[in-house]
Design an enzyme around this catalytic site. Structure first.
Site, PDB file in Angstrom:
ATOM      1  CB  CYS A 184      -0.973  -0.009   1.181  1.00  0.00           C
ATOM      2  SG  CYS A 184      -0.211   0.058   2.824  1.00  0.00           S
ATOM      3  CG  HIS A 230      -4.459  -0.119   4.100  1.00  0.00           C
ATOM      4  ND1 HIS A 230      -3.652  -0.808   3.229  1.00  0.00           N
ATOM      5  CD2 HIS A 230      -5.577   0.214   3.394  1.00  0.00           C
ATOM      6  CE1 HIS A 230      -4.257  -0.917   2.055  1.00  0.00           C
ATOM      7  NE2 HIS A 230      -5.422  -0.296   2.136  1.00  0.00           N
ATOM      8  CG  HIS A 242      -6.804   0.109  -1.371  1.00  0.00           C
ATOM      9  ND1 HIS A 242      -7.111  -0.345  -0.102  1.00  0.00           N
ATOM     10  CD2 HIS A 242      -7.826  -0.360  -2.154  1.00  0.00           C
ATOM     11  CE1 HIS A 242      -8.242  -1.023  -0.109  1.00  0.00           C
ATOM     12  NE2 HIS A 242      -8.693  -1.061  -1.342  1.00  0.00           N
TER      13      HIS A 242
END
Length: 286
Positions: A184, A230, A242
């Site tokens: 990510c 994240h 993402h």
């Protein structure tokens, strides 16, 4: 405890960078030697033969602080991240002239499309062009790269979301930063750096970029959204792009769906955990 973040502190117990003299104790202090990555990808690990923390790309510069038993400890010049790489993956310092602006490109043994490529390198890799042959550029390794896949070293894109979209479908890989595999924060870093915006490696570091959105301020394309562990980039006010372990790929996902799924994932087993922690608007100066 010295309070320094080990991820960006060039010291490993055997040696420390000279600028850390007086900041932390070390057996020796060194200026370090700049080397260049000579493999398509090399893992940057938290210890010799340890877990992957990040990766370095072909042509990237790495400052070696300590070297022993086939491993070099040092610091990436891309983002200051520290760790260990295989010494054999590094060569002498070489000044680049161009960078790879396609998701990946082949290195051809001859300037012919039908010539069998020997290897591929990835978006963000640095090369030194030695000859312009029109449809191909010859680089310092003796290989040939399609001209369309290269940009001058200072050339930049204008839309981070457009860059991130180039990685759509890329397999999720913890610590990855290329079309071969990406995580990510690696996706966000590649997208921002390609647009001339300095960006650190990890999502918690990236949460200091730009400015926080005010309560009730709507999201827009290019905003970053964060959870514990994240980060993703908004493709619109409602659509998230993402790299995540739920899809095991770079994927688009409605933000509301991602929020519900991650909120239910208290352990963070599929990328992120709990409620959204931050929303940031990125400016051109970071």
């Amino acid at each position: 405890m010295n309070g320094l973040d080990p991820r960006v502190t060039p010291a490993n117990g055997h040696a420390a960078a000279h600028e850390l003299r007086g900041v932390l104790e070390a057996t020796r202090y060194v200026k370090g030697t700049i080397r260049t990555v000579q493999q398509p990808l090399v893992n940057l690990s938290d210890a010799p033969r340890g877990d992957r923390s990040s990766q370095l790309l072909f042509g990237e510069a790495f400052r070696v602080i300590d070297e022993r038993d086939g491993f070099a400890f040092g610091q990436s010049l891309r983002d200051g991240y520290c760790g260990y790489v295989l010494s054999a993956a590094l060569s002498r310092q070489e000044a680049a002239t161009h960078w790879v602006a396609a998701p990946a490109t082949h290195l051809y043994p001859r300037a012919r499309l039908k010539a069998p490529p020997e290897v591929a390198i990835f978006f963000g890799s640095h090369v030194r062009v030695t000859s312009d042959l029109g449809e191909f550029q010859k680089i310092s390794t003796g290989h040939f790269v399609p001209t369309q896949h290269l940009q001058r070293l200072r050339a930049r894109f204008s839309d981070p979301v457009g860059v991130a979209d180039m990685f759509l479908g890329t397999p999720y890989l913890w610590g990855g930063c290329s079309r071969w595999g990406i995580d990510c924060s690696g996706l966000v870093q590649q997208a921002l750096v390609a647009c001339g915006i300095d960006c650190p490696r990890d999502s918690d570091q990236q949460s200091a970029l730009g400015r926080a959105l005010h309560q009730g301020e709507p999201l827009q394309r290019g905003d970053l959204v964060f959870w514990k562990g994240h980060v993703g980039i908004m493709a619109s006010d409602t659509l998230l792009l993402h790299a995540n372990a739920h899809h095991m790929a770079v994927a688009y996902e409605p933000l509301d769906d991602a929020r519900r799924r991650i909120a239910a994932n208290a352990e963070g087993t599929s990328g992120g955990a709990g409620e959204m922690t931050d929303r940031r608007r990125i400016t051109r100066n970071g």
